[in-house]
Design a protein around this motif. Structure first.
Motif, PDB file in Angstrom:
ATOM      1  N   VAL A  75      -5.624  -5.421   0.580  1.00 40.33           N
ATOM      2  CA  VAL A  75      -5.527  -4.101   0.756  1.00 40.33           C
ATOM      3  C   VAL A  75      -5.878  -3.345  -0.501  1.00 40.33           C
ATOM      4  CG1 VAL A  75      -3.204  -3.419   0.436  1.00 40.33           C
ATOM      5  CG2 VAL A  75      -4.530  -2.152   2.191  1.00 40.33           C
ATOM      6  N   ALA A  76      -5.429  -3.816  -1.563  1.00 40.91           N
ATOM      7  CA  ALA A  76      -5.652  -3.042  -2.805  1.00 40.91           C
ATOM      8  C   ALA A  76      -6.855  -3.614  -3.286  1.00 40.91           C
ATOM      9  CB  ALA A  76      -4.240  -3.297  -3.848  1.00 40.91           C
ATOM     10  N   ALA A  86       0.929  -1.343   0.018  1.00 39.00           N
ATOM     11  CA  ALA A  86       0.117   0.119  -0.090  1.00 39.00           C
ATOM     12  C   ALA A  86       0.843   1.344  -0.078  1.00 39.00           C
ATOM     13  CB  ALA A  86      -0.886  -0.203   1.224  1.00 39.00           C
ATOM     14  N   LEU A 134      -7.120   2.287  -1.903  1.00 39.64           N
ATOM     15  CA  LEU A 134      -6.769   1.955  -3.164  1.00 39.64           C
ATOM     16  C   LEU A 134      -7.614   1.267  -4.152  1.00 39.64           C
ATOM     17  CD1 LEU A 134      -3.691   0.444  -1.372  1.00 39.64           C
ATOM     18  CD2 LEU A 134      -3.596   2.436  -2.935  1.00 39.64           C
TER      19      LEU A 134
END
Lengths: 507, 359
Positions: free
Chosen positions: B268-269, B104, B185
């Protein structure tokens, strides 16, 4: 005629797929040293476990001094006067002798009393043993004495001994035999299990031979030759390995001041070992277990690395090389422990073939295993060395000790080594498999390879080696021609009876 | 009387049948549990095991299954190498967090530039982050003989604190007027791991499948896979076969760390979208169960991750529709592992009924 001490009648015990004992009957007289003979898997262990209350027979009875004897557990057998010294000792290294003996007692008296009784018994039977020494510091022979004294304190009527001499020097064997003879003179009987036929001829008064779980004969070992007894055991005439005369070859291995630290706490450091080995010769290395045998094999196989120039192979310094680099050069090894060291028990024979043969037999291509080729190599080993198994897909664990040993030795020999190092090649292997393995080692040397054979079986070493050296506390004696060495000389090379006076015995 | 008898070789039949039997036993005992809680057992079992796949709302649940299963597969595949070799990396959760943070951070550093190179860079950073975190216990074990179980587990808590400090500090969204958490993101086209969000398809799913194939080939065909298995079964034999034990520990830690880091980055993306204080959801720990449930076998892990995802999604449906307590779902998952281990006995032992008792 007196009542026998122990009478066995029709003992039968079956395990799934195998009958370990079938209709076994014989008598043991009081004051008799009775040998129990048989190849591995003949049912000797099951039989003595039955007598000692560890195994319950499916059928048959035992009588001890005329009374029915059916011990439900070892404690009952001990109460009745049957004691046993196992091949593997159950002692705690960190405790002293008296403490170890107290641990095996139901109601141990105070330490001082035990120590006094240990001294008394060890004097009475000529077994030198200091009750206050820590077991971890004792030699294998001394540890065995702890086990024997532990049994003698119970005043046994029958003492069972399983392969007692496999860990002893000749001098220690002499001490043991003297003890057993005194025990016999005191009226006790001894059931003595051993592979070593000459020992049995020297010690025992009667012998019963088992084969495939049945009694196939009995004999008086004092008047029967070792060869006849061996043939009774095997059931066919025995093939005796023969040594061909060999020309002296060029030097293949040189060790120069080879030293290595002990790899773990109870290991042995190697100290300043000098040695040259020539092509075409078999060098036998004797020694009592734990004097650096495992470490020497590891230093040669590459499991222990040393300074580069401590090990010279074919003129090149290889002390720093890893096992596979050494294999590529032609230095192969077969360690003592089959299960878990030389072979992985839960892997198939194909996978176990790959374990050491990957480099030399070209069993990988850019890192990918050529399973077909590995299977083929395993099958070749199985065929060439008469390994009894349904196929290469079976696990190593499923093989008997002798068969797995043939596979392990065969796997190395089939890779065409320039030098083969073997440790205890016939340990726990039956007579016919042992003969086959020794013959294979002799054939290998005859083809011009060098062989280093480390063993505790001196008869084996004398049978196959050209030169003999001994390991003692990590040092290697200067090799001497094997021909003409006397047992006394060998015993001295092995380090005598480990600092204990033999003088006790002549009383 | 019942006796257990060791088989000379593991039974092939039971190797495959045992997991199925374990699932069936879990369903039966789960049904009894739900009945005791006053729920209709059949409906509950159907809700958990059937509805996510085949009900009228399965169009919504199926993508959820992919999203849940992908990180589990990725992490469990990595762990399976170490577990087979006797290297016990229990801290995949921490490596997952570090992968997410590092990946990230790279993505956020480029914000709002658009470039096709950003996402690949993030992937590399994620893998590196997980790898570096796993190298700490690996190096300490090889160099100083520390216990990797303790060290890797403790590093999970360090990673969680690091995550909190990142969410509140360095990676905080400057436009969020002080709220914790990074920029999203998933809404940054060059950095998102989504391929097709409505189908639940993101790059993590693709990498999970690649990892399964890679692991399968490595373990069955490559000498490295052989050495991994050998080291786990007989460490001495492995050394004799020329395996360098220290190096093997490091490689196994590296594989599991990098794959856990990748899982964190993809999460996370994509599904999570941002670094937040409570970003991690326990995938790293659940993956340990998945790895064992799948017999440390790549295909088994794929199936086990699917099953675990099913109990998660199905459990959520049961919670909302049938008001089943969340703890009951956890009990069900626990039962699954328990029965698998219990039934495993059949693989290595055969049961014999002896007619007469032995005194």
């Amino acid at each position: 005629m007196t009542t026998p001490l122990l009478r066995l009648r029709g003992l039968t015990k079956a395990y799934p797929g195998v009958v370990a004992n079938q209709d076994v009957s014989f008598d043991i007289q009081p004051g008799e040293i009775h040998a129990l003979l048989g190849e591995n898997g003949a049912g000797k262990s099951t039989l003595v476990k039955t007598i000692y209350g560890l195994v319950k027979p499916d059928a048959g009875q035992m009588e001890l001094q005329g009374a029915v004897f059916a011990p439900a557990e070892p404690r009952a057998a001990r109460m009745a006067g049957v004691a046993m010294v196992f091949q593997h000792f159950s002692l705690f290294d960190a405790m002293n002798v008296a403490e170890n003996i107290a641990l095996g007692m139901e109601n141990p008296p105070p330490q001082r009393e035990i120590a006094a009784r240990v001294r008394l018994v060890s004097d009475q039977y000529g077994l030198p043993l200091d009750p206050l020494r820590i077991v971890g510091e004792l030699s294998a022979g001394e540890r065995q004495r702890v086990e024997i004294v532990r049994c003698l304190l119970q005043d046994p009527k029958l003492l069972i001994m399983d392969e007692p001499t496999s860990v002893l020097t000749p001098q220690e064997v002499a001490i043991l035999f003297e003890t057993l003879r005194r025990l016999r003179a005191a009226g006790a009987a001894i059931l003595y299990i051993s592979h070593k036929l000459e020992e049995i001829r020297a010690l025992c008064d009667a012998a019963t031979v088992l084969r495939l779980g049945r009694v196939v004969g009995s004999c008086d070992p004092r008047t029967t030759s070792a060869r006849e007894m061996a043939e009774l055991m095997v059931g066919s005439s025995l093939h005796v390995p023969h040594k061909a005369a060999r020309p002296e070859g060029e030097v293949i291995l040189t060790l120069q001041g080879l030293s290595a630290k002990a790899p773990h706490r109870f290991g042995t450091a190697l100290r300043d070992i000098d040695l040259t080995v020539r092509r075409g010769e078999i060098l036998g290395i004797g020694g009592v277990a734990g004097n650096g045998q495992d470490e020497l094999v590891a230093a040669l196989s590459g499991e222990i690395r040393t300074r580069r120039d401590m090990v010279l192979f074919d003129g090149k310094s290889i002390g720093h090389l890893a096992p596979n680099a050494r294999r590529r050069l032609g230095l192969l090894a077969a360690p003592e422990e089959r299960m878990g060291h030389a072979a992985a028990p839960d892997m198939s024979l194909t996978e176990n073939a790959l374990l050491t043969a990957a480099a030399r037999q070209d069993l990988t291509a850019r890192g990918f295993v050529r399973w077909g080729k590995a299977r083929e190599f395993a099958a070749n080993v199985i065929a060439a060395f008469d390994v009894r198994t349904p196929g290469a897909g079976n696990t190593a664990r499923s093989l008997s000790g002798g068969n797995l040993q043939k596979f392990v030795i065969g796997r190395e020999i089939m890779q065409d080594p320039a030098l083969l190092v073997v440790n205890q090649p016939t340990w726990g292997v039956d007579a016919s498999a042992a003969a086959a393995i020794r013959q294979a080692l002799l054939d290998l040397a005859a083809k011009g390879a060098a062989v280093i054979c480390i063993s505790q079986d001196l008869d084996e070493l004398m049978e196959i080696s050209d030169r003999f050296a001994a390991l003692n506390a990590g040092r290697l004696s200067a090799p001497r021609p094997a021909q003409g060495l006397s047992v006394e000389q060998i015993g001295l090379m092995l380090g005598g009876a480990h600092d204990m006076e033999v003088a006790h015995v002549d009383a | 009387m019942i006796r257990l008898e060791k088989r000379t070789a593991p039974s092939r039949f039971w190797t495959y049948a045992a997991p199925l039997l374990a699932v069936v036993l879990t369903m039966v005992c789960g049904a009894l549990l739900f009945a005791a809680l006053g729920k209709d057992p059949f409906e509950t079992i159907r809700t958990i095991f059937w509805d996510p796949l085949f009900s009228e709302f399965s169009w919504y649940y199926r993508p959820q299954l992919l999203i849940k299963a992908a990180p589990l597969v990725l992490i469990a595949i990595g762990l399976s190498f170490g577990f087979r070799a006797g290297v016990w990396n229990i801290g995949a959760e921490g490596q997952y967090i570090l992968g997410a943070i590092c990946g990230a951070a790279v993505g956020l550093a480029f914000y709002p530039t658009e470039s096709p190179f950003i996402f690949p860079l993030m992937v590399m950073a994620g893998a590196l982050g997980g790898w570096a975190w796993a190298m700490i216990p690996g190096f300490l074990r090889v160099r100083f003989g520390t216990n990797e179980i303790l060290v890797s587990l403790m590093l999970v808590y360090v990673a969680q604190s690091l995550l909190a400090s990142m969410a509140l500090g360095a990676l905080r969204n400057p436009d969020a007027s002080g709220f914790p958490g990074s920029r999203n993101l998933a809404r940054y086209p060059s950095a998102t791991s989504w391929i097709n969000e409505s189908a639940g398809l993101h790059w993590g799913v693709v990498f999970a499948l690649i990892a399964v194939i890679f692991a399968y080939i490595t373990l069955s065909r490559h000498i490295f896979g052989f050495h991994v298995r050998l080291s786990g079964q007989s460490p001495r034999a492995a050394r004799f076969a020329g395996v360098n034990p220290g190096l093997l520990v490091l490689i196994c830690m590296a594989i599991s760390g990098a794959l856990a880091g990748l899982a964190g980055l993809f999460e996370v993306a994509g599904p999570s979208g941002l670094i937040s204080i409570d970003f991690n959801a326990g995938y790293g720990f659940t993956a340990i169960i998945v790895a064992f449930l799948g017999r440390l076998h790549p295909v088994g892990i794929l199936l086990a991750a699917g099953l675990m995802a099913l109990t998660y999604i199905g459990g959520e449906i049961a919670q909302s529709n049938l008001r089943l307590p969340a703890a009951a779902i956890q009990v069900l998952q626990g039962m699954l592992l328990f029965f698998l281990l219990a039934v495993d006995v059949l693989t290595h032992y055969r049961i014999r009924l002896t007619a007469r008792g032995v005194a």
